[in-house]
Write an enzyme that holds these catalytic residues in place. Structure first.
Site, PDB file in Angstrom:
ATOM      1  N   ASP A   1      -2.604   5.509 -17.159  1.00 39.49           N
ATOM      2  CA  ASP A   1      -3.938   5.571 -16.399  1.00 39.49           C
ATOM      3  C   ASP A   1      -4.917   6.048 -17.434  1.00 39.49           C
ATOM      4  O   ASP A   1      -6.112   6.070 -17.094  1.00 39.49           O
ATOM      5  CB  ASP A   1      -3.944   6.513 -15.369  1.00 39.49           C
ATOM      6  CG  ASP A   1      -3.243   7.871 -15.654  1.00 39.49           C
ATOM      7  OD1 ASP A   1      -2.706   7.997 -16.889  1.00 39.49           O
ATOM      8  OD2 ASP A   1      -3.218   8.925 -14.793  1.00 39.49           O
ATOM      9  N   GLU A   2      -4.551   6.447 -18.584  1.00 37.28           N
ATOM     10  CA  GLU A   2      -5.228   7.227 -19.640  1.00 37.28           C
ATOM     11  C   GLU A   2      -6.352   5.927 -20.249  1.00 37.28           C
ATOM     12  O   GLU A   2      -7.282   6.388 -20.785  1.00 37.28           O
ATOM     13  CB  GLU A   2      -4.476   7.810 -20.833  1.00 37.28           C
ATOM     14  CG  GLU A   2      -3.898   8.944 -20.206  1.00 37.28           C
ATOM     15  CD  GLU A   2      -3.540   9.945 -21.235  1.00 37.28           C
ATOM     16  OE1 GLU A   2      -3.894  10.067 -22.252  1.00 37.28           O
ATOM     17  OE2 GLU A   2      -2.437  10.600 -21.000  1.00 37.28           O
TER      18      GLU A   2
ATOM     19  N   TYR B   1      -4.124   7.213 -28.581  1.00 37.40           N
ATOM     20  CA  TYR B   1      -2.804   6.933 -27.741  1.00 37.40           C
ATOM     21  C   TYR B   1      -3.555   5.935 -26.707  1.00 37.40           C
ATOM     22  O   TYR B   1      -2.969   4.744 -26.730  1.00 37.40           O
ATOM     23  CB  TYR B   1      -2.341   7.992 -26.913  1.00 37.40           C
ATOM     24  CG  TYR B   1      -1.360   7.667 -25.887  1.00 37.40           C
ATOM     25  CD1 TYR B   1      -0.253   7.226 -26.101  1.00 37.40           C
ATOM     26  CD2 TYR B   1      -1.855   7.838 -24.461  1.00 37.40           C
ATOM     27  CE1 TYR B   1       0.577   6.582 -25.127  1.00 37.40           C
ATOM     28  CE2 TYR B   1      -0.902   7.295 -23.601  1.00 37.40           C
ATOM     29  CZ  TYR B   1       0.210   6.795 -23.752  1.00 37.40           C
ATOM     30  OH  TYR B   1       1.211   6.514 -22.752  1.00 37.40           O
TER      31      TYR B   1
HETATM   32  N1  LIG Z   1       5.523   9.821 -19.609  1.00 36.29           N
HETATM   33  C1  LIG Z   1       4.328   9.447 -19.001  1.00 36.29           C
HETATM   34  O1  LIG Z   1       3.612  10.161 -18.121  1.00 36.29           O
HETATM   35  C2  LIG Z   1       3.917   8.029 -18.868  1.00 36.29           C
HETATM   36  C3  LIG Z   1       2.578   7.850 -18.329  1.00 36.29           C
HETATM   37  C4  LIG Z   1       2.092   6.550 -18.440  1.00 36.29           C
HETATM   38  C5  LIG Z   1       2.614   5.410 -19.272  1.00 36.29           C
HETATM   39  N2  LIG Z   1       3.567   5.998 -19.986  1.00 36.29           N
HETATM   40  C6  LIG Z   1       4.248   4.790 -20.805  1.00 36.29           C
HETATM   41  O2  LIG Z   1       5.446   4.771 -20.381  1.00 36.29           O
HETATM   42  C7  LIG Z   1       6.624   4.451 -21.653  1.00 36.29           C
HETATM   43  C8  LIG Z   1       7.605   5.234 -21.747  1.00 36.29           C
HETATM   44  O3  LIG Z   1       7.028   6.567 -21.838  1.00 36.29           O
HETATM   45  P1  LIG Z   1       8.032   7.649 -22.109  1.00 36.29           P
HETATM   46  O4  LIG Z   1       7.363   8.956 -21.500  1.00 36.29           O
HETATM   47  O5  LIG Z   1       9.261   7.735 -21.648  1.00 36.29           O
HETATM   48  O6  LIG Z   1       7.866   7.770 -23.659  1.00 36.29           O
HETATM   49  P2  LIG Z   1       9.021   8.389 -24.810  1.00 36.29           P
HETATM   50  O7  LIG Z   1       8.533   8.813 -26.021  1.00 36.29           O
HETATM   51  O8  LIG Z   1      10.168   9.346 -23.999  1.00 36.29           O
HETATM   52  O9  LIG Z   1       9.981   7.167 -25.036  1.00 36.29           O
HETATM   53  C9  LIG Z   1       9.412   6.181 -25.968  1.00 36.29           C
HETATM   54  C10 LIG Z   1      10.623   5.317 -26.549  1.00 36.29           C
HETATM   55  O10 LIG Z   1      10.211   4.291 -27.323  1.00 36.29           O
HETATM   56  C11 LIG Z   1      10.760   4.406 -28.653  1.00 36.29           C
HETATM   57  N3  LIG Z   1      10.113   3.872 -29.782  1.00 36.29           N
HETATM   58  C12 LIG Z   1       8.909   4.162 -29.885  1.00 36.29           C
HETATM   59  N4  LIG Z   1       8.229   3.188 -31.048  1.00 36.29           N
HETATM   60  C13 LIG Z   1       9.203   2.177 -31.169  1.00 36.29           C
HETATM   61  C14 LIG Z   1       9.360   0.957 -31.855  1.00 36.29           C
HETATM   62  N5  LIG Z   1       8.285   0.794 -32.875  1.00 36.29           N
HETATM   63  N6  LIG Z   1      10.375   0.377 -31.776  1.00 36.29           N
HETATM   64  C15 LIG Z   1      11.453   0.623 -30.889  1.00 36.29           C
HETATM   65  N7  LIG Z   1      11.516   1.768 -30.049  1.00 36.29           N
HETATM   66  C16 LIG Z   1      10.236   2.513 -30.322  1.00 36.29           C
HETATM   67  C17 LIG Z   1      10.891   5.818 -28.938  1.00 36.29           C
HETATM   68  O11 LIG Z   1      12.328   6.148 -29.828  1.00 36.29           O
HETATM   69  C18 LIG Z   1      11.519   6.203 -27.518  1.00 36.29           C
HETATM   70  O12 LIG Z   1      12.648   6.226 -27.409  1.00 36.29           O
HETATM   71  C19 LIG Z   1       5.349   4.347 -22.762  1.00 36.29           C
HETATM   72  O13 LIG Z   1       4.834   2.943 -23.066  1.00 36.29           O
HETATM   73  C20 LIG Z   1       4.172   5.272 -22.384  1.00 36.29           C
HETATM   74  O14 LIG Z   1       3.041   4.859 -22.871  1.00 36.29           O
HETATM   75  C21 LIG Z   1       4.255   7.162 -19.991  1.00 36.29           C
END
Ligand SMILES: NC(=O)c1ccc[n+]([C@@H]2O[C@H](COP(=O)([O-])OP(=O)(O)OC[C@H]3O[C@@H](n4cnc5c(N)ncnc54)[C@H](O)[C@@H]3O)[C@@H](O)[C@H]2O)c1
Length: 346
Positions: free
Chosen positions: A134-135, A158
């Site tokens: 949503d950001e 981000y």
């Molecule tokens: N957590 C939230 O509130 C939220 C909200 C909206 C969207 N998102 C999106 O959801 C997705 C997951 O979020 P999350 O909170 O689980 O994040 P997280 O940081 O817990 O997990 C991200 C994972 O991606 C892996 N990763 C990062 N860069 C990488 C690369 N270059 N190659 C391979 N692996 C890589 C990391 O090792 C990690 O395990 C993300 O795309 C994030 O932008 C998260």
């Protein structure tokens, strides 16, 4: 028929919950692809699989790869074709993007280009889901909530890098006919979340008698707010989108003659809560006393917004709804952390 799916970022917070949800609710085979940085943690799998039998656990295969590099022939042969790709891998912590923006461009734009380019080479891909946020819409005024195709207005590296990944995904659908769905999630919380995130970190502070810093506006009269969404509800919405992809796409584009056609779906949180209300709920559910101060964080730290909001009407009117209220899931999460306190430490 049983499917085989690839979850990038599978060892991350939402990734491992999505994998657990798929294992629990389908007969699909899952591959997790992750580079295991500070937020990726294979112990999540071991912990979530406690009590599961060997056959069930064997439905998950783990591949190590950093998507900043293209998918090589070797990795490709390990994946060996899948029906669906859930692309969650990303650098995801906003504060870190303000310190180190280039890593976020590499992980969220370049890495997305690499997975899209790999998907383009596949023969029978049914769907690629790109996890956005949503950001990308930027700050929302009180009462305002953004719809799927509203303009973007990123305020930190981000969200800009996530928006960049989205635009690439849309371009790959329109140029190469890749079937793509983009999701916009709100603030997600749940079990085995990284302990530096607001909810587990607040519980840790309460437990250790530390003062909670509540981010607020300039005159410290109004705490910042977010819509919160439980991780298991995110997983259920993703399966809903997967199972209804064609229907959702035809509804979204029924009146649209021209322009890019790529399904975008907002996944709404059940309730908007300000930072203080969240801390009060955690205090109530845990029984730890709350000591707090409001601080003017947002004007001293550019890139932080007081409020984000998306409109969830599209997916809700198509038939999806969250299974939990914020209060139910937050209580469940707090009780889980109290039983598993090692997941609060970092
Ligand atoms: N957590 C939230 O509130 C939220 C909200 C909206 C969207 N998102 C999106 O959801 C997705 C997951 O979020 P999350 O909170 O689980 O994040 P997280 O940081 O817990 O997990 C991200 C994972 O991606 C892996 N990763 C990062 N860069 C990488 C690369 N270059 N190659 C391979 N692996 C890589 C990391 O090792 C990690 O395990 C993300 O795309 C994030 O932008 C998260």
């Amino acid at each position: 028929m049983s499917k085989k799916v690839l979850v990038t970022g599978g060892a991350g917070f939402i990734g491992h919950i999505l994998i657990k949800y798929i294992i629990d609710n389908t007969d699909w085979e899952v591959i997790s692809l992750d580079r295991l940085d500070y937020s990726g943690n294979l112990n999540r799998f071991e912990h979530m699989f406690k009590g599961y039998d060997k056959n069930t656990k064997s439905r998950l295969k783990i591949i190590y790869h950093d998507l900043k590099s293209e998918i090589s022939n070797l990795i490709e042969s390990q994946i060996n074709d899948v029906d669906i790709i859930y692309h969650l891998a990303a650098s995801s912590h906003v504060d870190r993007s303000i310190v180190d923006p280039l890593t976020f461009v590499q992980d969220n734009v370049l890495a997305t280009a690499n997975i899209l380019n790999y998907a383009r080479s596949m023969n029978n891909l049914e769907l690629l889901v790109y996890f956005s946020t949503d950001e990308v819409f930027g700050p929302a005024k009180p009462g305002q909530s953004f719809k799927e195709w509203d303009r973007y207005n990123s305020t930190n590296p981000y969200s800009a890098a996530k928006a960049g990944g989205e635009e690439l995904a849309i371009a790959f659908e329109n140029t190469y006919n890749l079937p793509i769905a983009i999701t916009h999630c709100m603030n997600v919380y749940g079990e085995r979340q990284h302990p530096e995130k607001y909810i587990p970190n607040t519980l840790w502070k309460l437990k250790n008698n530390k003062k909670i810093t509540i981010h607020a506006n300039k005159d410290k009269s109004k705490p910042g707010s977010r819509h919160y969404l439980y991780s298991e509800d995110v997983a259920s919405s993703v399966l809903f989108i997967t199972n209804n992809y064609k229907k959702l796409k035809s509804i979204q584009f029924s009146n649209k003659e021209i322009g890019p056609k790529c399904l975008k779906v907002n996944i709404p949180g059940t309730k908007e809560l300000d930072n203080l209300e969240v801390a009060q709920l955690i205090s109530n559910f845990s029984g730890f006393d709350l000591d707090y101060e409001l601080v003017d964080f947002h004007s001293s730290r550019p890139g932080h917004d007081l409020r984000y909001a998306i409109d969830g009407e599209f997916i809700m009117s198509a038939g999806w709804k969250p299974n939990y209220t914020v209060e139910e899931s937050l209580e469940r999460m707090v009780q889980w952390y109290l039983k598993n306190p090692e997941w609060l430490e970092f």
